[in-house]
Design a protein around this motif. Structure first.
Motif, mmCIF file in Angstrom:
data_model
loop_
_atom_site.group_PDB
_atom_site.id
_atom_site.type_symbol
_atom_site.label_atom_id
_atom_site.label_comp_id
_atom_site.label_asym_id
_atom_site.label_seq_id
_atom_site.Cartn_x
_atom_site.Cartn_y
_atom_site.Cartn_z
ATOM 1 N N THR A 86 -8.392 1.335 4.524
ATOM 2 C CA THR A 86 -9.491 0.671 5.244
ATOM 3 C C THR A 86 -10.693 1.610 5.206
ATOM 4 N N LYS B 83 0.585 4.184 -10.489
ATOM 5 C CA LYS B 83 1.241 4.866 -9.364
ATOM 6 C C LYS B 83 2.694 4.411 -9.235
ATOM 7 N N GLY C 245 0.870 -1.186 0.000
ATOM 8 C CA GLY C 245 0.000 0.000 0.000
ATOM 9 C C GLY C 245 0.897 1.224 0.000
ATOM 10 N N SER D 123 -2.241 -0.095 8.858
ATOM 11 C CA SER D 123 -3.548 0.517 8.580
ATOM 12 C C SER D 123 -4.330 0.640 9.888
ATOM 13 N N THR D 124 -5.288 1.574 9.901
ATOM 14 C CA THR D 124 -6.149 1.711 11.078
ATOM 15 C C THR D 124 -7.243 0.642 10.996
ATOM 16 N N LYS E 34 -13.995 8.726 9.166
ATOM 17 C CA LYS E 34 -14.172 7.264 9.047
ATOM 18 C C LYS E 34 -13.835 6.540 10.356
ATOM 19 N N GLU F 91 -0.417 4.059 12.878
ATOM 20 C CA GLU F 91 0.347 5.233 12.454
ATOM 21 C C GLU F 91 -0.354 6.515 12.911
ATOM 22 N N ASP G 89 2.392 -1.677 -4.516
ATOM 23 C CA ASP G 89 1.008 -1.211 -4.684
ATOM 24 C C ASP G 89 0.395 -1.904 -5.898
ATOM 25 N N SER H 122 -9.199 11.888 5.608
ATOM 26 C CA SER H 122 -9.384 10.457 5.398
ATOM 27 C C SER H 122 -9.481 9.695 6.704
ATOM 28 N N CYS H 123 -9.261 10.372 7.832
ATOM 29 C CA CYS H 123 -9.178 9.618 9.093
ATOM 30 C C CYS H 123 -10.302 9.901 10.088
ATOM 31 N N GLU I 295 -1.233 14.357 7.939
ATOM 32 C CA GLU I 295 -1.014 14.825 6.573
ATOM 33 C C GLU I 295 -0.627 16.296 6.639
ATOM 34 N N GLY J 3 0.274 4.551 -0.372
ATOM 35 C CA GLY J 3 -0.517 5.785 -0.300
ATOM 36 C C GLY J 3 0.139 6.758 0.662
ATOM 37 N N TYR J 4 -0.655 7.604 1.284
ATOM 38 C CA TYR J 4 -0.129 8.605 2.204
ATOM 39 C C TYR J 4 0.731 7.942 3.287
ATOM 40 N N VAL J 5 0.211 6.890 3.887
ATOM 41 C CA VAL J 5 0.944 6.256 4.990
ATOM 42 C C VAL J 5 2.083 5.382 4.471
ATOM 43 N N ARG K 178 -10.424 14.091 0.626
ATOM 44 C CA ARG K 178 -11.384 13.135 1.170
ATOM 45 C C ARG K 178 -12.181 13.784 2.307
HETATM 46 P P1 NAD Z 1 -4.395 5.557 0.560
HETATM 47 O O1 NAD Z 1 -5.707 5.325 -0.026
HETATM 48 O O2 NAD Z 1 -3.649 6.837 0.315
HETATM 49 O O3 NAD Z 1 -3.409 4.363 0.136
HETATM 50 C C1 NAD Z 1 -3.748 3.005 0.157
HETATM 51 C C2 NAD Z 1 -2.989 2.307 -0.965
HETATM 52 O O4 NAD Z 1 -3.157 0.893 -0.849
HETATM 53 C C3 NAD Z 1 -3.501 2.677 -2.374
HETATM 54 O O5 NAD Z 1 -2.436 3.189 -3.142
HETATM 55 C C4 NAD Z 1 -4.020 1.345 -2.934
HETATM 56 O O6 NAD Z 1 -3.818 1.220 -4.323
HETATM 57 C C5 NAD Z 1 -3.189 0.351 -2.148
HETATM 58 N N1 NAD Z 1 -3.724 -1.018 -2.096
HETATM 59 C C6 NAD Z 1 -4.986 -1.432 -1.869
HETATM 60 N N2 NAD Z 1 -5.044 -2.787 -1.887
HETATM 61 C C7 NAD Z 1 -3.788 -3.233 -2.110
HETATM 62 C C8 NAD Z 1 -3.195 -4.532 -2.221
HETATM 63 N N3 NAD Z 1 -3.929 -5.642 -2.098
HETATM 64 N N4 NAD Z 1 -1.890 -4.614 -2.479
HETATM 65 C C9 NAD Z 1 -1.136 -3.503 -2.605
HETATM 66 N N5 NAD Z 1 -1.629 -2.238 -2.500
HETATM 67 C C10 NAD Z 1 -2.939 -2.115 -2.253
HETATM 68 O O7 NAD Z 1 -4.576 5.331 2.125
HETATM 69 P P2 NAD Z 1 -3.792 6.048 3.339
HETATM 70 O O8 NAD Z 1 -4.346 7.409 3.586
HETATM 71 O O9 NAD Z 1 -2.328 5.866 3.172
HETATM 72 O O10 NAD Z 1 -4.291 5.138 4.557
HETATM 73 C C11 NAD Z 1 -3.861 3.800 4.718
HETATM 74 C C12 NAD Z 1 -4.255 3.336 6.108
HETATM 75 O O11 NAD Z 1 -3.560 4.118 7.086
HETATM 76 C C13 NAD Z 1 -5.748 3.505 6.431
HETATM 77 O O12 NAD Z 1 -6.143 2.450 7.268
HETATM 78 C C14 NAD Z 1 -5.790 4.812 7.192
HETATM 79 O O13 NAD Z 1 -6.877 4.891 8.067
HETATM 80 C C15 NAD Z 1 -4.488 4.749 7.972
HETATM 81 N N6 NAD Z 1 -3.947 6.064 8.349
HETATM 82 C C16 NAD Z 1 -3.984 7.109 7.465
HETATM 83 C C17 NAD Z 1 -3.438 8.333 7.829
HETATM 84 C C18 NAD Z 1 -3.493 9.510 6.893
HETATM 85 O O14 NAD Z 1 -3.249 10.625 7.343
HETATM 86 N N7 NAD Z 1 -3.796 9.328 5.621
HETATM 87 C C19 NAD Z 1 -2.828 8.488 9.084
HETATM 88 C C20 NAD Z 1 -2.776 7.398 9.932
HETATM 89 C C21 NAD Z 1 -3.339 6.184 9.552
#
Ligand code: NAD
Length: 440
Positions: free
Chosen positions: A86, A35, A7, A120-121, A270, A155, A30, A266-267, A159, A9-11, A335
């Motif tokens: 999530t 990406k 994954g 992930s959360t 949800k 985490e 990913d 995003s947090c 952001e 993404g942001y985290v 989001r």
């Molecule tokens: P995001 O949507 O930015 O990134 C998630 C990534 O996972 C996407 O790029 C997606 O393509 C990828 N993905 C999905 N299924 C996959 C798989 N089977 N294999 C590989 N990659 C896959 O999400 P995010 O904001 O980074 O959040 C991720 C988790 O961290 C969530 O549970 C969120 O609640 C938690 N979190 C987020 C933040 C924040 O500020 N964004 C802070 C703390 C915790």
């Protein structure tokens, strides 16, 4: 040490990049092929201060790699982090589909001991589910002798300050039942702990709960202040003065006491929904958090209500300048952004929106296209406008040249959704001003 982050993404991207910066060999995986291709070409999918340079330098040095196929990288590493999304399910509970997909792939492919960490959360009990899914897959392959451990490592990065938060964390929480996994996590995080040891080891359910409890607490402070702010306005008090008056009490503290037009991102939305659902699942009603959510929903409408009240319920044909689109400054994340609710309401009421955001315009266009006009800067947004609505408190909005703006607006009125302006100053300049919890 070699690790995989699933994954990106942001985290995931921030986590992987920061570990690589400390010398760890990291592969970020990913399923989004575009990406990953972009990242390999130095195109960063998100805006996060400081991240781009770190990604590029660590990729160049070979410590940070990118991949799309998890199965091909699981056997060469010590720890796999799962940082996939999530999102809320239809009923608000956390959708664990992606987390369990990752667990399945791991179980189908590992041939040696590994620690599987959920970043992930996720609700309490998820690490246990991850463990069961991996074990099931190993059993199907007849690989009953392969051992692995699970851990929960929520985490807390913000952001807009994610790299800084990851590099200098207030604390790192690790939930695990295994001494071996504990030692490995301690080693991995040791470069971040040189000046101050801040790893908190807990059992797994507590680590999972800590993340939700932290976000629920922060959301509660915001909704509390918004509720107080609305009352301040009715009774003729000023919420900024009230904030200072209570924040100086060391038991209360000054952080997260700012009234505004609702939390988004995003947090918080949800996670508050998900913890309420966890309560329901176990037969416990989290009444306080239900109220937190309701207050926030109401608060997202407050700027629109103020605008409508000001124009006696009719904004047909009026041009509204919107300053700020992202859910908070220093990110392009849209989001659950309050700006989206506001735009929808203004358009439905027959108004026109001319918006400016330093970073989030592209992401807004991706979501709502050309339903609104995009300005080239903050001043351009106000030309011929019937009102300014400040939605996101980016630094560049803090000290605008009001005298220039007043000349170009149709009607000099400011609705300050983040209370960053001084009411008296604006009034002296000939503007009508309304903040959140500041009576006119
Ligand atoms: P995001 O949507 O930015 O990134 C998630 C990534 O996972 C996407 O790029 C997606 O393509 C990828 N993905 C999905 N299924 C996959 C798989 N089977 N294999 C590989 N990659 C896959 O999400 P995010 O904001 O980074 O959040 C991720 C988790 O961290 C969530 O549970 C969120 O609640 C938690 N979190 C987020 C933040 C924040 O500020 N964004 C802070 C703390 C915790």
């Amino acid at each position: 040490m070699k690790i995989v982050i699933v994954g990106t993404g942001y985290v995931g991207l921030v986590t992987g990049t920061c570990f690589a910066e400390m010398g760890t060999d990291v592969t970020c995986v990913d399923i989004d092929e575009k990406k990953i291709e972009n990242l390999r070409n130095g195109i960063i999918p998100i805006y996060e201060p400081g991240l781009e340079d770190l990604v590029k330098s660590n990729y160049k040095s070979g410590r940070l790699k990118f991949a799309t196929d998890l199965s091909s990288v699981v056997n060469d590493v010590d720890i796999i982090f799962s940082a996939v999304g999530t999102p809320p399910d239809e009923d608000g509970s956390a959708d664990l589909r992606y987390v369990l997909d990752v667990a399945r792939t791991i179980g189908q492919n590992i041939n040696k001991y590994i620690v599987v960490v959920t970043k992930s959360t996720v609700p309490v009990g998820t690490a246990q589910k991850v463990k069961s899914v991996i074990r099931e897959e190993l059993d199907k392959r007849g690989k009953t002798d392969i051992e692995f451990d699970v851990a929960s490592n929520p985490e807390f990065l913000k952001e807009g300050a994610a790299v800084q938060d990851f590099m200098r964390p207030d604390r790192v929480v690790v939930g695990t039942e295994s001494e071996k996994a504990k030692k490995m996590m301690e080693k991995l995080y040791s470069p971040f702990m040189l000046n101050n040891y801040r790893i908190i080891f807990t059992d797994i359910p507590s680590a999972e709960m800590i993340k939700y409890a932290a976000n629920a607490m922060l959301a509660t402070r915001i909704s509390f202040m918004n509720d107080i702010a609305n009352l301040c306005e009715i009774v003729g008090a000023d919420v900024n003065m009230v904030r200072k008056g209570i924040g100086t009490d060391t038991r209360i503290g000054t952080k997260f006491l700012y009234a505004g037009c609702g939390y988004g991102g995003s947090c918080f939305p949800k996670d508050v929904k998900a913890i309420i659902k966890t309560g329901e699942k176990y037969g416990y009603k989290l009444e306080l958090l239900e109220a937190v959510e309701n207050v926030n929903e109401r608060q997202k409408h407050i700027l629109f209500q103020k605008l409508m009240d000001y124009y006696d319920g009719n904004i047909k044909g009026k041009t509204i300048a919107l300053w700020g689109l992202s859910f908070k400054p220093k990110t392009d994340d849209m989001r659950e952004a309050p700006s989206l609710v506001l735009i929808d309401q203004i358009l439905k009421a027959g108004g026109k929106v001319k918006a400016y955001d330093p970073i989030a315009i592209e992401e807004t266009k991706r979501r709502i296209g050309d339903t609104i006009e995009y300005a080239k800067d903050a001043y351009d947004a106000t030309v011929d406008a019937d009102a300014i609505l400040l939605v996101t408190e980016w630094n560049e909005f803090r000290l605008p040249s009001w005298s220039v703006i007043k000349k170009t607006m149709k009607k000099p009125v400011v609705f300050d959704g983040r209370n960053i302006y001084n009411k008296n100053e604006l009034k002296d300049l000939g503007f009508d001003y309304s903040g959140i919890g500041i009576s006119i």
